[in-house]
Enzyme design. Sequence first.
Site, PDB file in Angstrom:
ATOM      1  N   LYS A  37       0.834  -1.239   0.066  1.00 48.29           N
ATOM      2  CA  LYS A  37       0.139  -0.100   0.097  1.00 48.29           C
ATOM      3  C   LYS A  37       0.672   1.454  -0.033  1.00 48.29           C
ATOM      4  O   LYS A  37       0.441   2.396  -0.391  1.00 48.29           O
ATOM      5  CB  LYS A  37      -0.962  -0.040   1.351  1.00 48.29           C
ATOM      6  CG  LYS A  37      -1.715  -1.374   1.417  1.00 48.29           C
ATOM      7  CD  LYS A  37      -2.211  -1.190   2.903  1.00 48.29           C
ATOM      8  CE  LYS A  37      -2.981  -2.766   2.952  1.00 48.29           C
ATOM      9  NZ  LYS A  37      -3.141  -3.131   4.684  1.00 48.29           N
ATOM     10  N   GLY A  38       2.104   1.042   0.186  1.00 54.19           N
ATOM     11  CA  GLY A  38       3.252   2.211   0.463  1.00 54.19           C
ATOM     12  C   GLY A  38       3.129   3.208  -0.536  1.00 54.19           C
ATOM     13  O   GLY A  38       3.444   4.414  -0.420  1.00 54.19           O
ATOM     14  N   GLU A  92       6.781   2.695  -6.537  1.00 53.41           N
ATOM     15  CA  GLU A  92       7.373   2.086  -5.174  1.00 53.41           C
ATOM     16  C   GLU A  92       7.663   3.512  -4.197  1.00 53.41           C
ATOM     17  O   GLU A  92       7.899   4.266  -4.630  1.00 53.41           O
ATOM     18  CB  GLU A  92       8.526   1.165  -5.342  1.00 53.41           C
ATOM     19  CG  GLU A  92       9.006   0.518  -4.154  1.00 53.41           C
ATOM     20  CD  GLU A  92       8.127  -0.201  -3.268  1.00 53.41           C
ATOM     21  OE1 GLU A  92       6.994   0.222  -2.801  1.00 53.41           O
ATOM     22  OE2 GLU A  92       8.450  -1.454  -2.800  1.00 53.41           O
ATOM     23  N   ASP A  93       7.251   2.852  -2.899  1.00 54.47           N
ATOM     24  CA  ASP A  93       7.472   4.158  -1.949  1.00 54.47           C
ATOM     25  C   ASP A  93       9.036   4.155  -1.461  1.00 54.47           C
ATOM     26  O   ASP A  93       9.544   5.235  -1.498  1.00 54.47           O
ATOM     27  CB  ASP A  93       6.710   3.964  -0.862  1.00 54.47           C
ATOM     28  CG  ASP A  93       6.873   2.526  -0.080  1.00 54.47           C
ATOM     29  OD1 ASP A  93       7.519   1.381  -0.686  1.00 54.47           O
ATOM     30  OD2 ASP A  93       6.308   2.259   1.057  1.00 54.47           O
ATOM     31  N   ASP A  96      14.818  -0.844  -0.472  1.00 56.08           N
ATOM     32  CA  ASP A  96      15.582  -0.973   0.681  1.00 56.08           C
ATOM     33  C   ASP A  96      16.697  -2.010   0.624  1.00 56.08           C
ATOM     34  O   ASP A  96      17.801  -1.592  -0.153  1.00 56.08           O
ATOM     35  CB  ASP A  96      14.708  -1.269   2.018  1.00 56.08           C
ATOM     36  CG  ASP A  96      15.270  -1.645   3.016  1.00 56.08           C
ATOM     37  OD1 ASP A  96      16.337  -0.733   3.563  1.00 56.08           O
ATOM     38  OD2 ASP A  96      14.797  -2.343   4.175  1.00 56.08           O
ATOM     39  N   LYS A 124      17.193   3.513  -0.169  1.00 55.70           N
ATOM     40  CA  LYS A 124      18.438   3.486   0.938  1.00 55.70           C
ATOM     41  C   LYS A 124      19.459   2.564   0.303  1.00 55.70           C
ATOM     42  O   LYS A 124      19.623   1.314   0.615  1.00 55.70           O
ATOM     43  CB  LYS A 124      17.730   2.811   2.332  1.00 55.70           C
ATOM     44  CG  LYS A 124      16.964   3.434   3.031  1.00 55.70           C
ATOM     45  CD  LYS A 124      16.512   2.532   4.366  1.00 55.70           C
ATOM     46  CE  LYS A 124      15.191   2.966   4.747  1.00 55.70           C
ATOM     47  NZ  LYS A 124      14.726   1.946   5.957  1.00 55.70           N
ATOM     48  N   PHE A 145      14.853   4.213   9.480  1.00 57.36           N
ATOM     49  CA  PHE A 145      13.376   3.620   9.413  1.00 57.36           C
ATOM     50  C   PHE A 145      12.443   5.012   9.307  1.00 57.36           C
ATOM     51  O   PHE A 145      12.370   5.643  10.172  1.00 57.36           O
ATOM     52  CB  PHE A 145      12.910   2.597  10.379  1.00 57.36           C
ATOM     53  CG  PHE A 145      11.530   1.976   9.915  1.00 57.36           C
ATOM     54  CD1 PHE A 145      11.716   0.944   9.255  1.00 57.36           C
ATOM     55  CD2 PHE A 145      10.236   2.367  10.279  1.00 57.36           C
ATOM     56  CE1 PHE A 145      10.487   0.389   8.606  1.00 57.36           C
ATOM     57  CE2 PHE A 145       9.286   1.841   9.915  1.00 57.36           C
ATOM     58  CZ  PHE A 145       9.263   0.978   9.134  1.00 57.36           C
ATOM     59  N   ASP A 152       4.566   3.042   6.053  1.00 53.73           N
ATOM     60  CA  ASP A 152       3.839   2.729   7.626  1.00 53.73           C
ATOM     61  C   ASP A 152       5.050   2.188   8.379  1.00 53.73           C
ATOM     62  O   ASP A 152       6.037   1.831   8.180  1.00 53.73           O
ATOM     63  CB  ASP A 152       2.925   1.841   7.289  1.00 53.73           C
ATOM     64  CG  ASP A 152       3.555   0.504   6.905  1.00 53.73           C
ATOM     65  OD1 ASP A 152       4.234   0.290   5.905  1.00 53.73           O
ATOM     66  OD2 ASP A 152       2.889  -0.515   7.573  1.00 53.73           O
ATOM     67  N   ARG A 158       0.820   6.569   7.517  1.00 55.73           N
ATOM     68  CA  ARG A 158       0.792   6.778   6.029  1.00 55.73           C
ATOM     69  C   ARG A 158       0.429   7.689   5.459  1.00 55.73           C
ATOM     70  O   ARG A 158       0.760   8.254   4.567  1.00 55.73           O
ATOM     71  CB  ARG A 158       0.083   5.363   5.250  1.00 55.73           C
ATOM     72  CG  ARG A 158       0.509   4.282   5.401  1.00 55.73           C
ATOM     73  CD  ARG A 158      -0.191   3.081   4.679  1.00 55.73           C
ATOM     74  NE  ARG A 158      -0.190   1.918   4.777  1.00 55.73           N
ATOM     75  CZ  ARG A 158       0.583   1.138   4.483  1.00 55.73           C
ATOM     76  NH1 ARG A 158       2.064   1.524   3.809  1.00 55.73           N
ATOM     77  NH2 ARG A 158       0.779  -0.352   4.873  1.00 55.73           N
TER      78      ARG A 158
HETATM   79  P1  IMP Z   1      12.912  -4.175   0.175  1.00 54.80           P
HETATM   80  O1  IMP Z   1      12.383  -5.471  -0.561  1.00 54.80           O
HETATM   81  O2  IMP Z   1      13.907  -4.392   1.268  1.00 54.80           O
HETATM   82  O3  IMP Z   1      13.665  -3.073  -1.007  1.00 54.80           O
HETATM   83  O4  IMP Z   1      11.629  -3.521   0.886  1.00 54.80           O
HETATM   84  C1  IMP Z   1      10.976  -2.732   0.159  1.00 54.80           C
HETATM   85  C2  IMP Z   1       9.566  -2.372   1.200  1.00 54.80           C
HETATM   86  O5  IMP Z   1      10.038  -2.407   2.610  1.00 54.80           O
HETATM   87  C3  IMP Z   1       9.058  -1.215   1.068  1.00 54.80           C
HETATM   88  O6  IMP Z   1       8.051  -1.238  -0.149  1.00 54.80           O
HETATM   89  C4  IMP Z   1       8.449  -1.014   2.433  1.00 54.80           C
HETATM   90  O7  IMP Z   1       7.362  -1.216   2.334  1.00 54.80           O
HETATM   91  C5  IMP Z   1       9.606  -1.711   3.254  1.00 54.80           C
HETATM   92  N1  IMP Z   1      10.255  -0.499   3.748  1.00 54.80           N
HETATM   93  C6  IMP Z   1      11.538  -0.698   3.830  1.00 54.80           C
HETATM   94  N2  IMP Z   1      12.198   0.366   4.553  1.00 54.80           N
HETATM   95  C7  IMP Z   1      10.982   0.995   5.041  1.00 54.80           C
HETATM   96  C8  IMP Z   1      11.120   2.087   5.855  1.00 54.80           C
HETATM   97  O8  IMP Z   1      12.155   2.858   6.266  1.00 54.80           O
HETATM   98  N3  IMP Z   1       9.804   2.461   6.569  1.00 54.80           N
HETATM   99  C9  IMP Z   1       8.779   1.784   5.876  1.00 54.80           C
HETATM  100  N4  IMP Z   1       8.838   0.890   5.200  1.00 54.80           N
HETATM  101  C10 IMP Z   1       9.928   0.277   4.852  1.00 54.80           C
HETATM  102 MG    MG Z   2       5.941  -1.410   0.792  1.00 58.40          MG
END
Ligand code: IMP
Ligand code: MG
Length: 173
Positions: A37-38, A92-93, A96, A124, A145, A152, A158
């Site tokens: 939902k981000g 995408e929001d 990470d 990040k 974070f 969220d 959000r």
């Molecule tokens: P990845 O697969 O590790 O790149 O994660 C991506 C997802 O992790 C994002 O769509 C977010 O939902 C969540 N996420 C990663 N870091 C944060 C953060 O700092 N705050 C909130 N959600 C995060």
């Molecule tokens: Mg997400």
Amino acid sequence: MDVLINESRIEKRLDEMAKEIDKAYEGKEIILIGILKGSVVFMVELAKRMKTKVQFEFIEVSSYEGTESTGKVKIVKDIKNSIEGKDVLIVEDIIDTGITLTFLKEYLLLKKPNSLKIATLLSKPSRRIKELDVDYIGFKIEDKFVIGYGLDYNQNYRNLPYIGYVNSEKDLL
Ligand code: IMP
Ligand code: MG
């Protein structure tokens, strides 16, 4: 709660991103695929600033619990319409580890789009486990974070109109 990126900085950056995307897709139509939902707040605000014709699709994948990644990705809700031969932009929001997007990119490529790019509000880079090419990045941030503007913590925060962060999880509900 501290403010990492305030509303006016976000808005200014979204204006720039929308222009850049419009320029790249001149004369085309884009299917925006938001990752629920981000991405919702970012996708709406970005799309409002774009002149290119767009359609909205949404996909939902299993996600984080608390502040840690489970490392496993699965599709919870798939897109409705065919993207075969279409120009697709994943929205995408935050990227990470890169695990979610690496998985989704491979998955969506199986549906044979004409092109597939990625736009993210935040990245990040220091946390990356899976290297992937990201076409449009709003802001690169350090390893904090963050919440707000769609992001969220356990489904809350959000709707904050800025990107905030906390130093300790104890400060969050
Ligand atoms: P990845 O697969 O590790 O790149 O994660 C991506 C997802 O992790 C994002 O769509 C977010 O939902 C969540 N996420 C990663 N870091 C944060 C953060 O700092 N705050 C909130 N959600 C995060
Ligand atoms: Mg997400």
